[in-house]
Scaffold this motif. Structure first.
Motif, PDB file in Angstrom:
ATOM      1  N   ARG A   1     -18.874   3.768  -2.864  1.00 30.76           N
ATOM      2  CA  ARG A   1     -19.413   4.846  -3.671  1.00 30.76           C
ATOM      3  C   ARG A   1     -18.460   6.031  -3.610  1.00 30.76           C
ATOM      4  N   PRO A   2     -18.422   6.846  -4.641  1.00 29.03           N
ATOM      5  CA  PRO A   2     -17.512   7.995  -4.608  1.00 29.03           C
ATOM      6  C   PRO A   2     -17.850   8.942  -3.457  1.00 29.03           C
TER       7      PRO A   2
ATOM      8  N   ALA B   1      -7.373  14.808  -1.852  1.00 29.31           N
ATOM      9  CA  ALA B   1      -8.780  14.609  -1.498  1.00 29.31           C
ATOM     10  C   ALA B   1      -9.692  15.252  -2.536  1.00 29.31           C
ATOM     11  N   ALA B   2      -9.309  16.431  -3.011  1.00 25.34           N
ATOM     12  CA  ALA B   2     -10.109  17.107  -4.042  1.00 25.34           C
ATOM     13  C   ALA B   2     -10.238  16.232  -5.281  1.00 25.34           C
ATOM     14  N   ASP B   3      -9.133  15.574  -5.659  1.00 24.01           N
ATOM     15  CA  ASP B   3      -9.143  14.725  -6.850  1.00 24.01           C
ATOM     16  C   ASP B   3      -9.953  13.451  -6.650  1.00 24.01           C
TER      17      ASP B   3
ATOM     18  N   VAL C   1     -18.760  10.799   2.848  1.00 25.66           N
ATOM     19  CA  VAL C   1     -17.714   9.791   2.665  1.00 25.66           C
ATOM     20  C   VAL C   1     -18.261   8.474   3.199  1.00 25.66           C
ATOM     21  N   ASP C   2     -18.514   7.561   2.280  1.00 20.98           N
ATOM     22  CA  ASP C   2     -19.188   6.308   2.641  1.00 20.98           C
ATOM     23  C   ASP C   2     -20.508   6.650   3.321  1.00 20.98           C
TER      24      ASP C   2
ATOM     25  N   ALA D   1      -9.780  13.294   6.494  1.00 20.83           N
ATOM     26  CA  ALA D   1      -9.252  12.148   7.238  1.00 20.83           C
ATOM     27  C   ALA D   1     -10.063  10.893   6.966  1.00 20.83           C
ATOM     28  N   ALA D   2     -11.386  11.043   6.897  1.00 22.92           N
ATOM     29  CA  ALA D   2     -12.234   9.895   6.610  1.00 22.92           C
ATOM     30  C   ALA D   2     -11.969   9.368   5.211  1.00 22.92           C
ATOM     31  N   LEU D   3     -11.773  10.266   4.265  1.00 21.66           N
ATOM     32  CA  LEU D   3     -11.505   9.849   2.890  1.00 21.66           C
ATOM     33  C   LEU D   3     -10.159   9.139   2.780  1.00 21.66           C
ATOM     34  N   ARG D   4      -9.146   9.697   3.426  1.00 19.35           N
ATOM     35  CA  ARG D   4      -7.812   9.102   3.359  1.00 19.35           C
ATOM     36  C   ARG D   4      -7.742   7.779   4.108  1.00 19.35           C
ATOM     37  N   GLY D   5      -8.590   7.644   5.130  1.00 22.30           N
ATOM     38  CA  GLY D   5      -8.516   6.436   5.959  1.00 22.30           C
ATOM     39  C   GLY D   5      -9.484   5.347   5.572  1.00 22.30           C
ATOM     40  N   ARG D   6     -10.275   5.566   4.511  1.00 22.47           N
ATOM     41  CA  ARG D   6     -11.250   4.552   4.130  1.00 22.47           C
ATOM     42  C   ARG D   6     -10.513   3.316   3.624  1.00 22.47           C
ATOM     43  N   SER D   7     -10.744   2.216   4.325  1.00 22.93           N
ATOM     44  CA  SER D   7     -10.124   0.947   3.949  1.00 22.93           C
ATOM     45  C   SER D   7     -10.900  -0.172   4.601  1.00 22.93           C
TER      46      SER D   7
END
Length: 244
Positions: free
Chosen positions: A10-11, A37-39, A187-188, A203-209
């Protein structure tokens, strides 16, 4: 091995408010330091609804948790924001809200979003309120901002029943996400409240995988269920650089 879900996500969501000085500073940091991250986030406004919006939230089966802050916390925030503004070399003007009606400033966000100028709208409203000391509950202020970004007469959308429902849906989404103040990031399955949590949210957004495990999913859902039924007040007694 635990069963795994698919990789669809989810976004990530950024709940912001023009009312909150911490949300203003978070917006500036997000814009200037973490544009990626903003985008990548969905932006949704958060405000204290009037009676009409509150009825729409209830009709949609939603809820909105908000409690006014104490005088002591308000005085603390005044001092804290001065410190944080000086650290960023910002000249701020503390606004005087004589008759606040937050729909006037927040509902036009949806019109600006449809026209592709949501970020410009957010930027100008924050600037008007926190750096120019203007009254953003005055439709004339919002119309002036709208005229600058190609949205003449945008304050009128606060009286549009369709936009009202859209705003109520956004506040209902905040309620479902457990947002009790701003800035608030989801984030998730993780939530982050306050300016002090911005770097963690990024960090959570960039590391989501990779997939989310069912065990982790169940743990978060159970924790949310306990919070919802425990009678814990909707505002946090602590302080993480956010307004409740």
């Amino acid at each position: 091995m635990p069963q795994q879900r698919g990789t669809s996500r989810r976004p990530a969501t950024f709940f912001f408010s023009f009312r909150s000085p911490y949300s203003w500073l978070t917006y500036l940091d997000l814009r200037d330091r973490y544009p990626d991250a903003a985008d990548a986030m969905r932006w949704l406004p958060f405000w204290e609804p009037d009676e009409a919006t509150s009825r729409l939230i209830a009709e949609q089966g939603g809820r909105f948790d908000y409690s006014p802050m104490s005088r002591a916390k308000h005085l603390y925030i005044l001092r804290d924001i001065r410190r944080l503004s000086r650290e960023r070399n910002l000249e701020m003007t503390w606004p005087v809200d004589r008759d606040p009606h937050w729909e006037v400033s927040h509902l036009p966000f949806f019109a600006a979003e449809r026209q592709g100028v949501a970020r410009r709208y957010v930027d100008r409203v924050y600037q008007a309120r926190w750096q120019e000391g203007r009254d953003i509950s005055d439709p004339a202020t919002i119309d002036a901002i709208g005229a600058e970004i190609g949205l003449p007469g945008v304050a009128d959308v606060a009286n549009d029943p369709v936009v009202r429902k859209e705003g109520a849906a956004a506040l209902a989404a905040a309620g479902r996400a457990g947002a009790f103040g701003v800035p608030f990031f989801v984030v998730d399955r993780d939530a982050f409240w306050g300016l002090d949590r911005l770097t963690q949210a990024v960090a959570a957004l960039r590391g989501r995988s990779g997939p989310v495990t069912k065990e982790a999913d169940d743990h978060v859902r159970d924790e949310a269920s306990v919070t919802a039924t425990s009678g814990v007040p909707s505002t946090d007694g602590g302080h993480a650089g956010g307004c409740g």
